[in-house]
Design an enzyme around this catalytic site. Structure first.
Site, mmCIF file in Angstrom:
data_model
loop_
_atom_site.group_PDB
_atom_site.id
_atom_site.type_symbol
_atom_site.label_atom_id
_atom_site.label_comp_id
_atom_site.label_asym_id
_atom_site.label_seq_id
_atom_site.Cartn_x
_atom_site.Cartn_y
_atom_site.Cartn_z
ATOM 1 N N ASP A 1 46.799 47.414 41.211
ATOM 2 C CA ASP A 1 48.079 46.745 40.988
ATOM 3 C C ASP A 1 48.516 46.911 39.533
ATOM 4 O O ASP A 1 49.702 47.052 39.242
ATOM 5 C CB ASP A 1 47.961 45.250 41.310
ATOM 6 C CG ASP A 1 47.998 45.002 42.816
ATOM 7 O OD1 ASP A 1 48.616 45.798 43.540
ATOM 8 O OD2 ASP A 1 47.386 44.002 43.255
ATOM 9 N N GLY A 2 47.542 46.898 38.617
ATOM 10 C CA GLY A 2 47.853 47.076 37.196
ATOM 11 C C GLY A 2 48.512 48.423 36.945
ATOM 12 O O GLY A 2 49.415 48.537 36.101
ATOM 13 N N ARG B 1 54.075 19.614 27.694
ATOM 14 C CA ARG B 1 52.968 19.742 26.741
ATOM 15 C C ARG B 1 51.793 20.281 27.509
ATOM 16 O O ARG B 1 51.449 19.757 28.578
ATOM 17 C CB ARG B 1 52.548 18.377 26.205
ATOM 18 C CG ARG B 1 53.297 17.984 24.996
ATOM 19 C CD ARG B 1 52.962 16.572 24.608
ATOM 20 N NE ARG B 1 53.925 16.186 23.611
ATOM 21 C CZ ARG B 1 53.674 16.226 22.304
ATOM 22 N NH1 ARG B 1 52.503 16.555 21.840
ATOM 23 N NH2 ARG B 1 54.621 15.898 21.456
ATOM 24 N N ASP C 1 49.013 24.043 28.003
ATOM 25 C CA ASP C 1 48.667 25.401 27.583
ATOM 26 C C ASP C 1 49.866 26.336 27.658
ATOM 27 O O ASP C 1 50.013 27.221 26.823
ATOM 28 C CB ASP C 1 47.533 25.957 28.450
ATOM 29 C CG ASP C 1 46.176 25.414 28.019
ATOM 30 O OD1 ASP C 1 46.156 24.522 27.143
ATOM 31 O OD2 ASP C 1 45.151 25.873 28.551
ATOM 32 N N THR D 1 51.024 35.940 43.964
ATOM 33 C CA THR D 1 49.592 36.038 44.289
ATOM 34 C C THR D 1 48.761 36.416 43.058
ATOM 35 O O THR D 1 47.542 36.546 43.177
ATOM 36 C CB THR D 1 49.375 37.099 45.389
ATOM 37 O OG1 THR D 1 50.117 38.265 45.044
ATOM 38 C CG2 THR D 1 49.836 36.582 46.746
ATOM 39 N N ALA D 2 49.403 36.604 41.907
ATOM 40 C CA ALA D 2 48.677 37.005 40.694
ATOM 41 C C ALA D 2 48.402 35.774 39.820
ATOM 42 O O ALA D 2 47.842 34.779 40.312
ATOM 43 C CB ALA D 2 49.475 38.082 39.959
ATOM 44 N N LYS E 1 49.049 32.234 41.139
ATOM 45 C CA LYS E 1 48.114 31.650 42.104
ATOM 46 C C LYS E 1 46.915 31.031 41.384
ATOM 47 O O LYS E 1 46.422 29.972 41.789
ATOM 48 C CB LYS E 1 47.662 32.709 43.105
ATOM 49 C CG LYS E 1 46.813 32.150 44.219
ATOM 50 C CD LYS E 1 46.529 33.210 45.276
ATOM 51 C CE LYS E 1 45.643 32.635 46.361
ATOM 52 N NZ LYS E 1 44.349 32.176 45.832
ATOM 53 N N ALA F 1 47.837 24.030 32.783
ATOM 54 C CA ALA F 1 47.144 22.884 32.165
ATOM 55 C C ALA F 1 48.092 21.962 31.408
ATOM 56 O O ALA F 1 48.004 21.817 30.182
ATOM 57 C CB ALA F 1 46.011 23.374 31.253
ATOM 58 N N GLN G 1 51.803 42.629 32.009
ATOM 59 C CA GLN G 1 50.643 42.828 31.124
ATOM 60 C C GLN G 1 51.050 43.118 29.674
ATOM 61 O O GLN G 1 50.202 43.342 28.830
ATOM 62 C CB GLN G 1 49.724 43.930 31.680
ATOM 63 C CG GLN G 1 50.242 45.356 31.533
ATOM 64 C CD GLN G 1 51.231 45.751 32.603
ATOM 65 O OE1 GLN G 1 52.207 45.066 32.845
ATOM 66 N NE2 GLN G 1 50.980 46.875 33.248
HETATM 67 P P1 NAP Z 1 43.979 42.635 35.339
HETATM 68 O O1 NAP Z 1 43.183 41.768 34.440
HETATM 69 O O2 NAP Z 1 43.354 43.822 35.983
HETATM 70 O O3 NAP Z 1 44.677 41.729 36.457
HETATM 71 C C1 NAP Z 1 44.035 40.634 36.986
HETATM 72 C C2 NAP Z 1 43.924 40.777 38.490
HETATM 73 O O4 NAP Z 1 45.194 40.525 39.095
HETATM 74 C C3 NAP Z 1 43.486 42.146 38.971
HETATM 75 O O5 NAP Z 1 42.547 41.972 39.998
HETATM 76 C C4 NAP Z 1 44.775 42.758 39.501
HETATM 77 O O6 NAP Z 1 44.574 43.732 40.481
HETATM 78 C C5 NAP Z 1 45.409 41.522 40.091
HETATM 79 N N1 NAP Z 1 46.837 41.565 40.370
HETATM 80 C C6 NAP Z 1 47.837 42.121 39.632
HETATM 81 N N2 NAP Z 1 49.023 41.905 40.219
HETATM 82 C C7 NAP Z 1 48.774 41.209 41.354
HETATM 83 C C8 NAP Z 1 49.596 40.698 42.374
HETATM 84 N N3 NAP Z 1 50.927 40.821 42.343
HETATM 85 N N4 NAP Z 1 49.004 40.007 43.402
HETATM 86 C C9 NAP Z 1 47.669 39.840 43.440
HETATM 87 N N5 NAP Z 1 46.843 40.309 42.497
HETATM 88 C C10 NAP Z 1 47.387 40.986 41.451
HETATM 89 O O7 NAP Z 1 45.287 43.073 34.494
HETATM 90 P P2 NAP Z 1 46.435 44.044 35.008
HETATM 91 O O8 NAP Z 1 45.926 44.921 36.108
HETATM 92 O O9 NAP Z 1 47.040 44.667 33.819
HETATM 93 O O10 NAP Z 1 47.484 43.046 35.664
HETATM 94 C C11 NAP Z 1 48.275 42.224 34.891
HETATM 95 C C12 NAP Z 1 48.408 40.948 35.659
HETATM 96 O O11 NAP Z 1 47.200 40.212 35.550
HETATM 97 C C13 NAP Z 1 49.432 39.993 35.102
HETATM 98 O O12 NAP Z 1 50.725 40.328 35.547
HETATM 99 C C14 NAP Z 1 48.939 38.670 35.654
HETATM 100 O O13 NAP Z 1 49.514 38.403 36.925
HETATM 101 C C15 NAP Z 1 47.469 38.871 35.885
HETATM 102 N N6 NAP Z 1 46.722 37.940 35.046
HETATM 103 C C16 NAP Z 1 46.066 36.938 35.680
HETATM 104 C C17 NAP Z 1 45.408 35.976 34.952
HETATM 105 C C18 NAP Z 1 44.724 34.895 35.700
HETATM 106 O O14 NAP Z 1 44.738 34.917 36.931
HETATM 107 N N7 NAP Z 1 44.154 33.919 35.013
HETATM 108 C C19 NAP Z 1 45.405 36.012 33.563
HETATM 109 C C20 NAP Z 1 46.079 37.050 32.933
HETATM 110 C C21 NAP Z 1 46.760 38.002 33.701
HETATM 111 P P3 NAP Z 1 44.043 45.228 40.097
HETATM 112 O O15 NAP Z 1 42.583 45.075 39.822
HETATM 113 O O16 NAP Z 1 44.327 46.020 41.328
HETATM 114 O O17 NAP Z 1 44.806 45.701 38.884
HETATM 115 MN MN MN Z 2 44.042 45.713 36.684
#
Ligand code: NAP
Ligand code: MN
Length: 267
Positions: free
Chosen positions: A45-46, A148, A150, A161-162, A165, A185, A223
């Site tokens: 997805d990234g 107030r 994070d 879902t990212a 969620k 938070a 990202q």
């Molecule tokens: P990453 O650290 O690889 O992303 C975190 C996880 O989110 C990976 O497993 C990624 O899948 C998955 N993901 C991305 N878009 C998704 C979607 N629309 N639905 C379900 N899962 C999804 O970093 P990245 O690949 O550059 O992705 C950036 C995204 O990471 C940001 O847009 C944000 O949504 C997410 N993120 C999540 C958190 C958290 O949950 N605490 C914190 C920071 C960022 P892949 O392994 O296939 O890439």
């Molecule tokens: Mn990724």
């Protein structure tokens, strides 16, 4: 038809990209990374998020397709061993597509200037570098709450879902033309009060966030971080543009959610 192959650097992705390149060329399809009609991403997805930002100035002309070389992705529904099926689908392409909402982000800087409009496919978050973020939240021009905590996460339906969620937001079917705000938070006690639950707004409403301090905020767009100039306010609304995917076959949204998060079949 012109196709761009957008791969991450993993070994398995590069192998798939090479096979795809060979197969498409043999079928007489032009590979063109500058002006493609279709962008095929290979990775996770990234990788699709990166491709989206790379081609975000031609969203009206481009359709995306994602091949995943890791676990099942939300934007990547072709498996690495299905490359030949995908090539056949590209050859038979008749412009079938499905499109999803995007988040429009506009930043008002403390010096009075405005950013260009930025687009997010998943979400935008605002946090403080350290300490508690204090911010006033307006909906449709009216003060809604003083936050107030994070930070705040504003997401699209496909981004629900990212990050959304992980912070307790709802999973939203992308057929809804809506955006969601989820708290990261929040501090809730007798003195500080926020809604404490995610909220979803329709296309004719917008959210404006005014941080109490203009500096030391971290503003993310998927990202990517948006440059660190002092911020007066950020406005979020559903973008005029949408992202289109080539829909050679249909995966039911809830089936995708089930197989990604519940995995009944694996148990
Ligand atoms: P990453 O650290 O690889 O992303 C975190 C996880 O989110 C990976 O497993 C990624 O899948 C998955 N993901 C991305 N878009 C998704 C979607 N629309 N639905 C379900 N899962 C999804 O970093 P990245 O690949 O550059 O992705 C950036 C995204 O990471 C940001 O847009 C944000 O949504 C997410 N993120 C999540 C958190 C958290 O949950 N605490 C914190 C920071 C960022 P892949 O392994 O296939 O890439
Ligand atoms: Mn990724």
């Amino acid at each position: 038809m012109k196709v761009s192959i957008f791969s991450n650097n993993g070994q398995s992705s590069r192998k798939v990209a090479t096979a795809l390149h060979r197969g498409l060329t043999a079928a007489g399809i032009t590979i063109d990374s500058l002006n493609p009609d279709i962008v095929v991403t290979v990775g996770g997805d990234g990788t699709l998020l990166s491709a989206f930002h790379h081609y975000n100035d031609r969203l009206d002309k481009v359709r995306f397709v994602g091949i995943h070389t890791g676990h099942l992705g939300f934007y990547t529904d072709w498996r690495d061993y299905e490359v030949n099926d995908l090539i056949q689908s590209l050859i038979r392409d008749n412009r079938q597509s499905v499109s999803y909402p995007l988040l429009n982000i506009e930043v008002e800087y403390a010096d009075g200037t405005h950013s260009d409009q930025a687009l997010a496919l998943n979400e935008s978050t605002i946090k403080k570098v350290s300490g508690t973020m204090v911010a006033d939240v307006y909906i449709k021009g009216e003060l809604f709450e003083s936050f107030r905590g994070d930070g705040l996460c504003i997401s699209t339906p496909t981004g629900s879902t990212a990050y959304n969620k992980s912070v307790g937001g709802a999973v939203l079917n992308p057929r809804f033309n809506a955006i969601q705000m989820a708290e990261i938070a929040s501090i809730n006690n007798l003195v500080f009060r926020t809604l404490g639950s995610p909220l979803i707004i329709p296309a004719d409403e917008w959210i404006r966030i005014e941080p109490a301090e203009a500096t030391d905020n971290v503003l993310m767009c998927d990202q990517l971080s948006i440059e660190g100039r002092p911020i007066k306010a950020i406005s979020y609304r559903i973008a005029r543009q949408r992202i289109a995917f080539a829909e050679y076959r249909h995966t039911h949204f809830w089936q995708r959610v089930e197989s990604s998060f519940i995995g009944r079949e694996a148990r």
